[in-house]
Scaffold this motif. Structure first.
Motif, PDB file in Angstrom:
ATOM      1  N   GLY A  20       0.820  -1.208   0.000  1.00  0.00           N
ATOM      2  CA  GLY A  20       0.000   0.000   0.000  1.00  0.00           C
ATOM      3  C   GLY A  20       0.849   1.251   0.000  1.00  0.00           C
ATOM      4  O   GLY A  20       1.673   1.461   0.895  1.00  0.00           O
ATOM      5  N   THR A  21       0.677   2.079  -1.017  1.00  0.00           N
ATOM      6  CA  THR A  21       1.429   3.331  -1.112  1.00  0.00           C
ATOM      7  C   THR A  21       0.595   4.386  -1.811  1.00  0.00           C
ATOM      8  O   THR A  21      -0.164   4.080  -2.740  1.00  0.00           O
ATOM      9  N   LYS A  22       0.691   5.624  -1.343  1.00  0.00           N
ATOM     10  CA  LYS A  22      -0.033   6.749  -1.924  1.00  0.00           C
ATOM     11  C   LYS A  22      -1.541   6.461  -2.037  1.00  0.00           C
ATOM     12  O   LYS A  22      -2.200   6.880  -2.979  1.00  0.00           O
ATOM     13  N   ILE A 343      11.409   8.685   3.326  1.00  0.00           N
ATOM     14  CA  ILE A 343      11.456   7.460   2.543  1.00  0.00           C
ATOM     15  C   ILE A 343      11.616   7.764   1.061  1.00  0.00           C
ATOM     16  O   ILE A 343      10.941   8.634   0.518  1.00  0.00           O
ATOM     17  N   VAL A 344      12.521   7.010   0.401  1.00  0.00           N
ATOM     18  CA  VAL A 344      12.733   7.203  -1.035  1.00  0.00           C
ATOM     19  C   VAL A 344      12.377   5.975  -1.867  1.00  0.00           C
ATOM     20  O   VAL A 344      12.370   6.046  -3.091  1.00  0.00           O
ATOM     21  N   GLY A 345      12.067   4.842  -1.233  1.00  0.00           N
ATOM     22  CA  GLY A 345      11.668   3.696  -2.030  1.00  0.00           C
ATOM     23  C   GLY A 345      11.742   2.386  -1.278  1.00  0.00           C
ATOM     24  O   GLY A 345      12.057   2.341  -0.078  1.00  0.00           O
ATOM     25  N   GLN A 346      11.431   1.294  -2.008  1.00  0.00           N
ATOM     26  CA  GLN A 346      11.431  -0.055  -1.458  1.00  0.00           C
ATOM     27  C   GLN A 346      12.101  -0.994  -2.460  1.00  0.00           C
ATOM     28  O   GLN A 346      11.980  -0.806  -3.670  1.00  0.00           O
ATOM     29  N   ALA A 347      12.789  -2.014  -1.944  1.00  0.00           N
ATOM     30  CA  ALA A 347      13.490  -2.951  -2.817  1.00  0.00           C
ATOM     31  C   ALA A 347      13.530  -4.327  -2.180  1.00  0.00           C
ATOM     32  O   ALA A 347      13.484  -4.466  -0.956  1.00  0.00           O
ATOM     33  N   ILE A 348      13.608  -5.358  -3.018  1.00  0.00           N
ATOM     34  CA  ILE A 348      13.753  -6.737  -2.565  1.00  0.00           C
ATOM     35  C   ILE A 348      15.225  -7.126  -2.700  1.00  0.00           C
ATOM     36  O   ILE A 348      15.826  -6.977  -3.769  1.00  0.00           O
ATOM     37  N   LEU A 349      15.800  -7.620  -1.606  1.00  0.00           N
ATOM     38  CA  LEU A 349      17.207  -8.013  -1.573  1.00  0.00           C
ATOM     39  C   LEU A 349      17.314  -9.535  -1.522  1.00  0.00           C
ATOM     40  O   LEU A 349      17.040 -10.148  -0.481  1.00  0.00           O
ATOM     41  N   PHE A 377      16.604  15.375  -3.916  1.00  0.00           N
ATOM     42  CA  PHE A 377      15.188  15.341  -3.574  1.00  0.00           C
ATOM     43  C   PHE A 377      14.371  15.986  -4.688  1.00  0.00           C
ATOM     44  O   PHE A 377      14.644  17.093  -5.121  1.00  0.00           O
ATOM     45  N   ASP A 378      13.366  15.266  -5.151  1.00  0.00           N
ATOM     46  CA  ASP A 378      12.508  15.709  -6.245  1.00  0.00           C
ATOM     47  C   ASP A 378      11.122  16.007  -5.691  1.00  0.00           C
ATOM     48  O   ASP A 378      10.480  15.136  -5.101  1.00  0.00           O
ATOM     49  N   GLN A 379      10.627  17.229  -5.880  1.00  0.00           N
ATOM     50  CA  GLN A 379       9.304  17.605  -5.374  1.00  0.00           C
ATOM     51  C   GLN A 379       8.195  16.766  -5.995  1.00  0.00           C
ATOM     52  O   GLN A 379       7.083  16.708  -5.469  1.00  0.00           O
ATOM     53  N   ASN A 380       8.480  16.115  -7.118  1.00  0.00           N
ATOM     54  CA  ASN A 380       7.482  15.253  -7.740  1.00  0.00           C
ATOM     55  C   ASN A 380       7.441  13.860  -7.118  1.00  0.00           C
ATOM     56  O   ASN A 380       6.654  13.015  -7.528  1.00  0.00           O
ATOM     57  N   CYS A 381       8.309  13.619  -6.135  1.00  0.00           N
ATOM     58  CA  CYS A 381       8.411  12.283  -5.537  1.00  0.00           C
ATOM     59  C   CYS A 381       8.119  12.319  -4.041  1.00  0.00           C
ATOM     60  O   CYS A 381       8.840  11.730  -3.246  1.00  0.00           O
ATOM     61  N   LEU A 382       7.079  13.029  -3.655  1.00  0.00           N
ATOM     62  CA  LEU A 382       6.762  13.129  -2.240  1.00  0.00           C
ATOM     63  C   LEU A 382       6.177  11.828  -1.707  1.00  0.00           C
ATOM     64  O   LEU A 382       5.630  11.015  -2.429  1.00  0.00           O
ATOM     65  N   TYR A 383       6.281  11.677  -0.411  1.00  0.00           N
ATOM     66  CA  TYR A 383       5.804  10.536   0.394  1.00  0.00           C
ATOM     67  C   TYR A 383       5.852   9.200  -0.337  1.00  0.00           C
ATOM     68  O   TYR A 383       4.873   8.659  -0.772  1.00  0.00           O
ATOM     69  N   GLN A 384       7.062   8.668  -0.373  1.00  0.00           N
ATOM     70  CA  GLN A 384       7.311   7.379  -1.025  1.00  0.00           C
ATOM     71  C   GLN A 384       7.133   6.196  -0.075  1.00  0.00           C
ATOM     72  O   GLN A 384       7.334   5.057  -0.481  1.00  0.00           O
ATOM     73  N   PHE A 385       6.789   6.441   1.201  1.00  0.00           N
ATOM     74  CA  PHE A 385       6.724   5.295   2.111  1.00  0.00           C
ATOM     75  C   PHE A 385       5.517   4.417   1.814  1.00  0.00           C
ATOM     76  O   PHE A 385       4.518   4.839   1.250  1.00  0.00           O
ATOM     77  N   ALA A 386       5.647   3.150   2.201  1.00  0.00           N
ATOM     78  CA  ALA A 386       4.629   2.147   1.912  1.00  0.00           C
ATOM     79  C   ALA A 386       4.461   1.225   3.111  1.00  0.00           C
ATOM     80  O   ALA A 386       5.327   1.140   3.978  1.00  0.00           O
ATOM     81  N   VAL A 387       3.329   0.528   3.148  1.00  0.00           N
ATOM     82  CA  VAL A 387       3.125  -0.571   4.088  1.00  0.00           C
ATOM     83  C   VAL A 387       3.008  -1.841   3.257  1.00  0.00           C
ATOM     84  O   VAL A 387       2.496  -1.806   2.131  1.00  0.00           O
ATOM     85  N   PHE A 388       3.492  -2.951   3.782  1.00  0.00           N
ATOM     86  CA  PHE A 388       3.543  -4.155   2.955  1.00  0.00           C
ATOM     87  C   PHE A 388       3.525  -5.415   3.814  1.00  0.00           C
ATOM     88  O   PHE A 388       3.896  -5.390   4.991  1.00  0.00           O
ATOM     89  N   ALA A 389       3.075  -6.520   3.200  1.00  0.00           N
ATOM     90  CA  ALA A 389       3.061  -7.818   3.867  1.00  0.00           C
ATOM     91  C   ALA A 389       3.095  -8.912   2.816  1.00  0.00           C
ATOM     92  O   ALA A 389       2.436  -8.822   1.779  1.00  0.00           O
ATOM     93  N   TRP A 390       3.865  -9.956   3.086  1.00  0.00           N
ATOM     94  CA  TRP A 390       3.972 -11.109   2.185  1.00  0.00           C
ATOM     95  C   TRP A 390       2.895 -12.126   2.508  1.00  0.00           C
ATOM     96  O   TRP A 390       2.599 -12.383   3.669  1.00  0.00           O
ATOM     97  N   GLN A 391       2.356 -12.754   1.475  1.00  0.00           N
ATOM     98  CA  GLN A 391       1.431 -13.852   1.668  1.00  0.00           C
ATOM     99  C   GLN A 391       2.163 -15.041   2.280  1.00  0.00           C
ATOM    100  O   GLN A 391       3.213 -15.454   1.790  1.00  0.00           O
TER     101      GLN A 391
END
Length: 395
Positions: A20-22, A343-349, A377-391
């Motif tokens: 869930g984001t934005k 927050i600037v993003g999310q990634a799978i490691l 910092f890009d003003q077009n990229c505000l609030y990048q944080f997300a909530v997440f859960a794996w099945q």
């Protein structure tokens, strides 16, 4: 895959991700076009740079998703109103289970998937000056939406003169876990508290694990294993190092005991830890990188990825993939924009050393050896944080 066959749910590998984001809620396997798939849209409720989707949680059998949507109010004055939804694994049948939960920021299912626990917080004091949070756990019947129980817990640390913390005391840094033995764990990253509570049969007050308040993106959150018997906690030391502490939990009263130091990191900040699906390892999200320690091999720390550090590009939150072969991380990168969580993003490691996969981000790219951030910092990229859960894995 992820659907129903002859009325019987069947899931191959637990590879779906609810994200869930934005104000948009996605649910699919995280391929290259993950955020181009269909979504449930609650973006009309987004405000103040906050993601209106407060938290998401899969049922243990992998057939249902519960999630919280903030529909009114503001974090800054503690007036948020939140609705609880439940939907199928395909997100095709959302149903509003309960409305007007006060300050709800996190949720989790019980072991039998018939109850949902929601973490509510009441703000006391003056949020823009000095305040503290008074958390309570509301237990809700997953079928009828009726409240079966409410558990009041200890208030958090008071937070002094920090308007920005009042804004960022939201979903990305709060956590609720419910062990199979009835023990709860509440984590507040912003105020540096981890609360450990037992079921209502106990008259004991919750145990409080605390670190001093450092800053909106810097305080620690602990983790509970699935059984509810062990807690991992990143204790920040005055020496500038971090000790990963492992506690046993006394289930009848929720008290923690017999702490041992599992590992020490030469990193001044460790924000979040998480147990691997089989409970044998702990993932550590810190300022200068992401690490893994084995609970049976004290002192041995494996570096998954190196990062420049807090204030530049750092790890803010993490969750293990259910197969135990990868970790999903939330990344910070612009500390001057704390009203958006930094927050600037999310990634799978992947843990096999292959290149990371960037799910969402602004200025974040994957390389053959890790991740990098442009630092702009890009003003077009505000609030990048997300909530997440794996099945969860389900056979």
């Amino acid at each position: 895959f992820g659907g129903d066959a002859a009325g019987t749910p069947f899931f191959l590998d637990g590879g779906k991700l609810v994200f869930g984001t934005k104000g948009l809620l996605y649910g699919s396997r995280p391929g290259q076009n993950f955020l181009n798939t269909s979504s449930l849209d609650y973006s009309a409720y987004d405000r103040d740079g906050n993601n209106s989707i407060q938290d998401v949680a899969w049922s243990h059998d992998g057939t249902k998703v519960a999630y919280l949507v903030m529909t009114g109010g503001y974090f800054v004055d503690g007036s948020t109103i939140v609705d609880l939804y439940i939907t199928s694994s395909s997100l095709s049948t959302p149903r509003k289970l309960m409305t007007n939960l006060a300050g709800a920021v996190a949720l989790t299912w019980n072991n039998t998937d018939d109850k949902i626990a929601v973490l509510e917080e009441t703000v006391s004091g003056q949020p823009a000056l000095t305040f503290y949070l008074k958390p309570s756990i509301v237990i809700i019947n997953a079928s009828s939406g009726t409240i079966s129980q409410q558990i009041n817990t200890l208030p958090t640390n008071s937070v002094q003169s920090t308007f920005f913390c009042a804004i960022t005391c939201g979903p990305a840094r709060s956590r609720l876990q419910w062990g199979a033995n009835g023990v709860f764990l509440i984590g507040y990253g912003v105020v540096g508290n981890t609360l450990v509570s037992a079921t209502s049969q106990s008259s004991e007050l919750p145990t409080l694990l605390t670190t001093s308040f450092i800053g909106p993106d810097e305080a620690s959150v602990g983790a509970l294993n699935a059984q509810g018997t062990l807690i991992a906690f990143p204790q920040q030391k005055s020496t500038g190092n971090v000790s990963i502490m492992l506690y046993q939990v006394d289930a009848p009263n929720g008290k923690v005991m017999n702490p041992v130091t599992l590992a020490n990191l030469t990193d001044s900040n460790a924000m979040t830890v998480d147990f691997s699906p089989d409970g044998s390892k702990i993932g550590i999200c810190a300022g200068k990188g992401v690490y893994v320690v084995d609970i049976h091999l004290s002192g041995v720390v494996k570096t998954v990825i190196d990062l420049p550090g807090l204030g530049k590009f750092w790890c803010e939150n993490l969750r293990w993939r259910p197969d135990g072969q990868a970790i999903l991380v939330q990344l910070g990168g612009h500390p001057d924009q704390v009203e958006y969580g930094g927050i600037v993003g999310q990634a799978i490691l992947p843990l096999n050393g292959t290149s990371p996969q960037v799910l969402s981000g602004c200025g974040v790219t994957a390389t053959s050896t890790g991740l990098q951030y442009s630092g702009v910092f890009d003003q077009n990229c505000l609030y990048q944080f997300a909530v997440f859960a794996w099945q969860p894995l389900h056979n």
